[in-house]
Scaffold this motif. Structure first.
Motif, short mmCIF file in Angstrom:
data_model
loop_
_atom_site.label_atom_id
_atom_site.label_comp_id
_atom_site.label_asym_id
_atom_site.label_seq_id
_atom_site.Cartn_x
_atom_site.Cartn_y
_atom_site.Cartn_z
N TYR A 164 -33.33 -58.55 90.49
CA TYR A 164 -33.93 -59.20 89.31
C TYR A 164 -33.64 -60.05 88.26
O TYR A 164 -34.01 -61.24 88.23
CB TYR A 164 -34.84 -58.28 88.43
N TRP A 168 -35.14 -63.52 89.87
CA TRP A 168 -36.24 -63.77 89.38
C TRP A 168 -35.91 -64.58 87.86
O TRP A 168 -36.59 -65.77 87.55
CB TRP A 168 -37.05 -62.28 88.86
N SER A 183 -41.26 -63.85 82.06
CA SER A 183 -39.52 -63.71 81.84
C SER A 183 -38.76 -62.91 81.66
O SER A 183 -39.18 -63.91 80.16
CB SER A 183 -38.71 -65.59 82.83
#
Lengths: 238, 305
Positions: A164, A168, A183
């Motif tokens: 992540y 991400w 985010s």
């Protein structure tokens, strides 16, 4: 909050080698700032961009991962969590206590060094240090809560958290603009942007949305971690 | 008086049934939960200690459901099987932390009493990480006793202990039982259980196989049909001589490998019979081996009954 849980968590999280790693990373960012101040002539904009990338972009998710999972993961792995759970105490209290330690560690080892680095690079005049400090604190708290939740519900929390944090937050966020709304880094940036001098930092998420998402994510992750810990099971299929 | 009740409880994990329709009542005194490894003992203890909800049925302590009820831990002390504790704490700090987590009024005093009960006062200033297996087990006991619970649950407490540590722990558990506490411990070793427990619950392959006084269970286990494999100089002659005696329930000639498979209902009489019969018929015995002496087979016999 339970002071015994806080004390035990702080000792296990900061007693071993983990604290050295955290301190080393924190020191690194301060040393970087000193070197840049001494050897390179950087302006406010460059300092802001650098800290945004190094601190908000890398240091905070990484620290969040270390302290968030470190607050409960090892105890779940080795089974010693049972000594906390087999007590007449709400499981949410255990999560809250562990979160307090994680956020405090974040503050000490990530927020404070970020503020220090900003002060070293641009001096005490600008609002950059305060802006980044506020952003870092907001991101740090949310990362702590999210990774604490992850470690509570998953055995592979560190791996998943790393994916992540790296994939991400860094990759998807920079390639797919729409993903930026989801985010943590962008939410924190939005907070920092609103405090810093105009033009220094830019975020893709409006302040109102960012604050709602930050608070919402923190509260939801904390609540759900407590809910899941209340349903903690000891044995599975062998 | 604390009574644990397991009422028509089943627990499955996906397709695997770990506990299958078990009903038992555990009263004050020492109860041994006996069964081979993987029989579902740990699953039962997990349900009794509030760390696993039953798939169906009810697990209660004095009629209060255990799952999802953290107040129940005022009455329950749990000694988990896994060794991990907070290694970086001293024995004193570990037990004290448990007392504080219970919110006791005098955690220091409770810690002193619990450590005295398990005879761990002297090493209490050393770190738990440095303890031997037996010391660890005792400090875990102290942490489970610190709030003076009416129920004590121990998952395989004797695993890996040497005989001296075992004796020490047995003495301690006996005291707990004599105090009127409800003590339940699990084990896969019959001798351990019968030395300690007045009452035994046997669980095999997730099912409740037997329940009662240890003498009853012992009798069930020794009076069952025993099977032997015998090889001799004249299998057919030996078979004929053996079947004449009432203690022999069945004889089969093994067509493929040679040899005899014998089933006897009276173990002691057969033990005397076999050498006498062989000598009288001038048959040499090459091999006599029990075909079913493993604990598993004893248990599966109990289940078939």
């Amino acid at each position: 909050m339970n002071t015994t849980v806080v004390r035990l968590t702080a000792r296990s999280m900061l007693g071993g080698r983990r604290v050295l790693l955290l301190a080393a990373l924190a020191l690194l960012i301060v040393v970087l700032a000193v070197l840049l101040r001494v050897f390179a002539d950087i302006d406010q904009g460059e300092a802001a961009a650098l800290l945004r990338a190094v601190s908000l972009g890398t240091l905070l998710p990484l620290f969040g991962l270390i302290v968030g999972t470190g607050a409960i993961g090892p105890e779940i792995d080795d089974g010693s969590i049972v000594y906390l759970l087999a007590k007449p105490m709400s499981r949410a209290t255990i999560i809250h206590s562990k979160l307090v330690v994680a956020v405090a560690a974040m503050f000490t080892f990530a927020v404070v060094p970020t503020v220090l680095a900003a002060l070293i690079m641009v001096g005490g005049s600008g609002s950059l240090a305060v802006a980044l400090g506020a952003g870092a604190f907001a991101a740090g708290a949310v990362y702590s809560a999210v990774f604490l939740l992850l470690a509570t519900i998953l055995r592979q929390a560190v791996m998943l958290g790393l994916v992540y944090a790296l994939v991400w937050e860094s990759l998807v966020g920079s390639v797919v603009p729409g993903a930026r709304v989801l985010s943590v880094q962008q939410w924190a940036l939005s907070v920092a942007e609103s405090i810093a001098a105009p033009g220094l930092l830019s975020a893709d998420v409006a302040l109102g949305v960012a604050v709602v998402l930050l608070v919402g994510a923190f509260a939801a992750a904390t609540w759900y971690a407590g809910w899941r810990l209340a349903r903690f099971t000891l044995t599975g299929p062998e | 008086m604390a009574t644990l009740t397991i009422d028509r409880v089943s627990r499955w994990f996906g397709n695997v049934v770990a506990v299958n329709d078990v009903t038992m009542t555990i009263r004050p005194g020492i109860t041994g939960l006996l069964g081979p490894n993987g029989a579902g003992k740990s699953t039962l203890i997990a349900m009794l200690s509030g760390f696993l909800p039953p798939s169906t049925g009810a697990v209660t302590l004095d009629e209060t459901p255990i799952w999802g009820n953290s107040d129940i831990y005022r009455s329950i002390g749990l000694v988990p099987e896994r060794e991990a504790t907070f290694e970086y704490l001293t024995g004193w700090e570990f037990v004290l932390a448990n007392a504080q987590l219970h919110g006791l009024a005098d955690p220091g005093g409770a810690t002193r009493r619990a450590l005295a009960a398990v005879d761990m006062e002297a090493p209490a200033q050393r770190r738990v990480g440095e303890y031997s297996k037996g010391m660890r087990q005792r400090v875990k006991m102290a942490s489970a006793l610190v709030h003076d619970p009416s129920v004590l649950l121990l998952d395989e407490p004797f695993n890996g202990m040497d005989p001296r540590q075992r004796m020490q722990l047995m003495r301690l558990l006996r005291t707990m039982g004599d105090d009127g506490r409800t003590v339940l411990f699990s084990s896969h070793i019959l001798e351990e259980v019968e030395q300690l427990a007045q009452h035994i619950e046997v669980i095999v392959a997730g099912r409740h196989a037997a329940s009662g006084d240890y003498r009853e269970i012992r009798r069930l286990m020794t009076d069952r049909p025993h099977q032997y494999r015998i090889r001799s100089s004249d299998d057919r002659g030996l078979a004929a001589a053996l079947i004449a005696d009432g203690s022999v329930a069945g004889v089969a000639l093994d067509g493929t490998d040679g040899g005899l498979n014998i089933e006897t209902t009276e173990f002691l009489r057969f033990a005397g019979l076999l050498p006498r019969v062989a000598r009288d018929a001038e048959i040499s015995l090459y091999e006599v081996s029990p075909a079913d002496e493993s604990l598993e087979s004893v248990f599966s016999y109990l289940i078939r009954r």
